[in-house]
Design a protein around this motif. Structure first.
Motif, mmCIF file in Angstrom:
data_model
loop_
_atom_site.group_PDB
_atom_site.id
_atom_site.type_symbol
_atom_site.label_atom_id
_atom_site.label_comp_id
_atom_site.label_asym_id
_atom_site.label_seq_id
_atom_site.Cartn_x
_atom_site.Cartn_y
_atom_site.Cartn_z
ATOM 1 N N PRO A 256 0.833 -1.203 0.000
ATOM 2 C CA PRO A 256 0.000 0.000 0.000
ATOM 3 C C PRO A 256 0.867 1.252 0.000
ATOM 4 N N CYS A 257 0.246 2.398 -0.238
ATOM 5 C CA CYS A 257 0.980 3.663 -0.230
ATOM 6 C C CYS A 257 1.423 4.062 1.166
ATOM 7 N N CYS A 258 0.642 3.732 2.150
ATOM 8 C CA CYS A 258 0.929 4.184 3.516
ATOM 9 C C CYS A 258 0.676 3.046 4.482
ATOM 10 N N THR A 259 1.655 2.736 5.289
ATOM 11 C CA THR A 259 1.525 1.745 6.343
ATOM 12 C C THR A 259 2.613 1.980 7.381
ATOM 13 N N PRO A 260 2.288 1.898 8.658
ATOM 14 C CA PRO A 260 0.986 1.592 9.234
ATOM 15 C C PRO A 260 0.073 2.815 9.276
ATOM 16 N N ILE A 261 -1.223 2.548 9.430
ATOM 17 C CA ILE A 261 -2.215 3.631 9.545
ATOM 18 C C ILE A 261 -3.009 3.460 10.843
ATOM 19 N N THR A 262 -2.341 3.010 11.877
ATOM 20 C CA THR A 262 -3.015 2.603 13.109
ATOM 21 C C THR A 262 -3.948 3.672 13.650
ATOM 22 N N VAL A 263 -3.428 4.868 13.904
ATOM 23 C CA VAL A 263 -4.238 5.928 14.520
ATOM 24 C C VAL A 263 -5.333 6.373 13.562
ATOM 25 N N PHE A 264 -4.985 6.578 12.319
ATOM 26 C CA PHE A 264 -5.961 6.999 11.310
ATOM 27 C C PHE A 264 -7.116 6.003 11.233
ATOM 28 N N GLU A 265 -6.804 4.735 11.100
ATOM 29 C CA GLU A 265 -7.848 3.726 10.961
ATOM 30 C C GLU A 265 -8.721 3.649 12.206
ATOM 31 N N ARG A 266 -8.108 3.604 13.366
ATOM 32 C CA ARG A 266 -8.891 3.490 14.597
ATOM 33 C C ARG A 266 -9.764 4.710 14.827
ATOM 34 N N ALA A 267 -9.217 5.893 14.558
ATOM 35 C CA ALA A 267 -9.999 7.109 14.757
ATOM 36 C C ALA A 267 -11.223 7.122 13.849
ATOM 37 N N TRP A 268 -11.037 6.794 12.578
ATOM 38 C CA TRP A 268 -12.171 6.823 11.632
ATOM 39 C C TRP A 268 -13.193 5.734 11.954
ATOM 40 N N VAL A 269 -12.736 4.543 12.246
ATOM 41 C CA VAL A 269 -13.674 3.455 12.539
ATOM 42 C C VAL A 269 -14.484 3.776 13.782
ATOM 43 N N PHE A 507 -11.079 -1.318 6.524
ATOM 44 C CA PHE A 507 -11.902 -1.329 7.732
ATOM 45 C C PHE A 507 -12.706 -0.031 7.882
ATOM 46 N N ILE A 508 -12.174 1.066 7.420
ATOM 47 C CA ILE A 508 -12.903 2.334 7.493
ATOM 48 C C ILE A 508 -14.146 2.285 6.610
ATOM 49 N N VAL A 509 -14.010 1.734 5.417
ATOM 50 C CA VAL A 509 -15.168 1.604 4.521
ATOM 51 C C VAL A 509 -16.176 0.614 5.107
ATOM 52 N N GLN A 510 -15.695 -0.465 5.709
ATOM 53 C CA GLN A 510 -16.610 -1.414 6.352
ATOM 54 C C GLN A 510 -17.380 -0.738 7.484
ATOM 55 N N ALA A 511 -16.693 0.101 8.269
ATOM 56 C CA ALA A 511 -17.366 0.802 9.367
ATOM 57 C C ALA A 511 -18.473 1.702 8.830
ATOM 58 N N ALA A 512 -18.223 2.377 7.711
ATOM 59 C CA ALA A 512 -19.248 3.237 7.122
ATOM 60 C C ALA A 512 -20.458 2.424 6.673
ATOM 61 N N THR A 513 -20.214 1.210 6.171
ATOM 62 C CA THR A 513 -21.315 0.351 5.732
ATOM 63 C C THR A 513 -22.156 -0.105 6.916
ATOM 64 N N ILE A 514 -21.500 -0.491 7.993
ATOM 65 C CA ILE A 514 -22.223 -0.880 9.211
ATOM 66 C C ILE A 514 -23.007 0.312 9.751
ATOM 67 N N ALA A 515 -22.378 1.487 9.733
ATOM 68 C CA ALA A 515 -23.031 2.675 10.295
ATOM 69 C C ALA A 515 -24.308 3.021 9.558
ATOM 70 N N VAL A 516 -24.321 2.873 8.221
ATOM 71 C CA VAL A 516 -25.527 3.253 7.496
ATOM 72 C C VAL A 516 -26.660 2.283 7.787
ATOM 73 N N ARG A 517 -26.349 1.047 8.090
ATOM 74 C CA ARG A 517 -27.398 0.103 8.471
ATOM 75 C C ARG A 517 -27.947 0.432 9.856
ATOM 76 N N GLN A 518 -27.074 0.928 10.720
ATOM 77 C CA GLN A 518 -27.562 1.398 12.011
ATOM 78 C C GLN A 518 -28.477 2.605 11.827
ATOM 79 N N LEU A 519 -28.114 3.521 10.954
ATOM 80 C CA LEU A 519 -28.958 4.681 10.695
ATOM 81 C C LEU A 519 -30.318 4.253 10.141
ATOM 82 N N ALA A 520 -30.313 3.238 9.283
ATOM 83 C CA ALA A 520 -31.591 2.756 8.746
ATOM 84 C C ALA A 520 -32.485 2.232 9.861
ATOM 85 N N LEU A 521 -31.885 1.604 10.867
ATOM 86 C CA LEU A 521 -32.670 1.097 11.996
ATOM 87 C C LEU A 521 -33.317 2.220 12.790
#
Length: 547
Positions: A256-269, A507-521
């Motif tokens: 990948p272009c950038c690794t590690p992305i620990t803080v970035f990934e955890r903060a966004w998720v 994982f950030i994109v997966q979190a967004a997908t889970i979040a929109v299903r929560q919003l639908a609920l």
């Protein structure tokens, strides 16, 4: 036996929560983060470190990623950086005698790919196609073109390159900024920290440069930059070599272009799940480590990168929403008066950085006794700036993501929650109208084609606001959720996030997908209680887990 709507609601709530827990567990098991491989970065490692584990797989990856037209990457100007990098790497491999051995593609295959890429690249550069606002593009292109020109000169006087026809020359490109950088370093000036992520553009100058010291083995959190600094494994820095071996591990060669992305990934998720109200609590260790990453000037995306207002504000917002608020005084280092820079010396300005800063300041202004006066006035002014960046048709665009749906989702979320009603309300309504108007015939949304990621952002805009429902929202939300239920497991969506090359933070994109299903609920007024689990919208848990 028929399941009642109430029972379906409980079932899907349980499945959403379970999906979030699985995501957090997976994130904890991969502390460096999960990022899609990059054509640009992989090609640079091919060129800079042919001795590194996985070289043959990297060459195979480059050939497998080539588009039918001969280029690499996304449409338009987005193709230039990955294509110029891949072509240079393939020509260099051929020049060094690569191919036909050790599991590598054949020389004929390498030559065909390089020739096809050269044709596309020559055409793009001749057209004068504008480059997207991706990091270091104005340094990368002239640096790679110079190396390609050198290869072409060599092939013109040597046989055995594998080319059946003359190779097209490349048009001249603007080198002024690259030349100025070389002059700066030749004069003994220190290496700018923001350059480290693209340190490979310096070529031989990068080799063991005395002004650069890897952090946690990495130069600028970049495999390419680190490989360029290392140069050769003989007598190399052990920590840097270990970093490179770790970087090639997840995909067996490509990087990948950038690794590690620990803080970035955890903060966004964590902020994404918390913002949507997903009822899941991360492990205390995860929260403590995120808080510990914050210093006087905030935190950075990765080791060796400068601290930035974007990662800092998202981390602060995540911690606040999780019940562990940290005073956001560090963000004031980035305050330019009108808006906040992502980092000092930034070329341009970011809508999403400022949306995230608004969320962090707005939360503290609303929930902290001390923060009300200190941050409240600044948050109101920033909300006005963010509103004024809206395009005429209702969208926002940004320098850190290719899709306007991401930028619009970030801006709407911040304005809807933390702007005074007289500042953000009309802008939010216009954004919702734009989302409804740009839905595709199949129910999806997307810049180039319909994608799961962009459909999620569009749904967040419609389902996540607290304003009166706009015309067409119910119908658009139903179509979008139905499409998401069918397309949730697609693996061919393009990467959309800006780095040197486009990438996908998985994982950030997966979190967004889970979040929109929560919003639908939480929006039966839009989705309807009978549609939360009947197969037409949010449907079953396997879909959620595989998103």
């Amino acid at each position: 036996m028929t399941t009642s709507p109430a029972e379906l609601q409980v079932q899907v709530e349980t499945e959403v929560t379970g999906a979030a827990r699985e995501l957090l567990a997976a994130m904890a098991l991969e502390p460096s983060g999960r990022v899609s491989p990059s054509v640009y970065e992989t090609a640079r490692v091919v060129a800079e470190a042919p001795w590194l584990t996985g070289h043959a797989r990297r060459l195979t990856y480059l050939l497998g990623s080539q588009r039918p037209d001969g280029g690499w990457g996304a449409p338009g100007g987005y193709a230039v950086v990955p294509t110029v990098s891949a072509v240079e790497a393939l020509l260099g491999a051929l020049r060094a005698g690569g191919g036909d051995s050790r599991g590598e593609p054949s020389r004929a295959e390498l030559a065909a790919a390089a020739h096809g890429g050269l044709v596309v690249l020559s055409g793009r550069l001749a057209e004068g196609a504008s480059l997207p606002d991706t990091p270091a593009a104005d340094l990368i292109v002239p640096a790679m073109v110079a190396r390609i020109d050198d290869h072409l000169g060599w092939f013109a006087t040597h046989r055995g390159g594998g080319f059946d026809s003359p190779l097209p020359a490349l048009p001249k490109v603007d080198r002024r900024r690259l030349d100025a950088l070389h002059a700066l370093l030749a004069a003994g000036r220190p290496v700018p920290q923001k350059l480290l992520h693209a340190f490979e553009v310096l070529g031989s100058v990068a080799r063991r440069h005395p002004g650069v010291a890897p952090i946690a083995g990495a130069v600028g959190a970049s495999p390419a930059a680190t490989a360029a600094w290392v140069g050769s494994p003989a007598g190399g820095d052990r920590a840097a070599l270990d970093y490179l071996e770790a970087a090639v591990g997840p995909y067996g060669g490509p990087v990948p272009c950038c690794t590690p992305i620990t803080v970035f990934e955890r903060a966004w998720v964590l902020s994404t799940l918390a913002r949507a109200g997903v009822p899941v609590r991360p492990a205390p260790k995860l929260v403590a480590e995120l808080a510990a990453a914050l210093g006087p000037e905030g935190t950075a995306t990765g080791p060796g990168l400068p601290a930035d207002a974007d990662t800092t504000s998202v981390a602060l917002y995540a911690l606040a929403r999780l019940g562990h608020p940290v005073d956001p005084a560090s963000l004031l280092h980035y305050d330019l008066g009108s808006h906040f820079c992502t980092w000092h010396g930034e070329d341009g300005r970011s809508v999403t950085t400022n949306a995230h800063v608004l969320e962090a300041l707005g939360w503290h202004a609303r929930h902290s006794v001390a923060g009300g006066g200190r941050y409240g006035t600044r948050a109101v002014a920033l909300a006005g700036w963010l509103r004024d960046q809206q395009e005429a048709d209702g969208r926002w665009t940004d320098r850190w993501h290719a899709s306007p749906y991401y930028a619009t989702s970030c801006a709407v979320s911040a304005l809807d929650r933390y702007a005074p009603s007289g500042v953000g309300g009309e802008a939010v309504d216009r954004a919702v109208d734009w989302v409804v108007a740009t839905q595709r015939a199949d129910g999806s949304w997307g810049r180039w084609s319909g994608t799961v990621e962009e459909t999620v952002y569009a749904l967040q805009v419609m389902l996540g606001v607290g304003r009166p429902t706009r015309p067409g929202v119910r119908e658009a939300a139903h179509r979008g959720l139905r499409t998401l239920a069918v397309e949730h497991d697609r693996r061919d969506d393009p990467p959309l996030w800006h780095d040197k090359d486009l990438y996908r933070p998985v994982f950030i994109v997966q979190a967004a997908t889970i979040a929109v299903r929560q919003l639908a609920l939480t929006r039966p007024d839009l989705v309807g209680p009978g549609h939360v689990g009947d197969g037409s919208c949010v449907v079953e848990g396997s879909m959620i887990r595989n998103a």
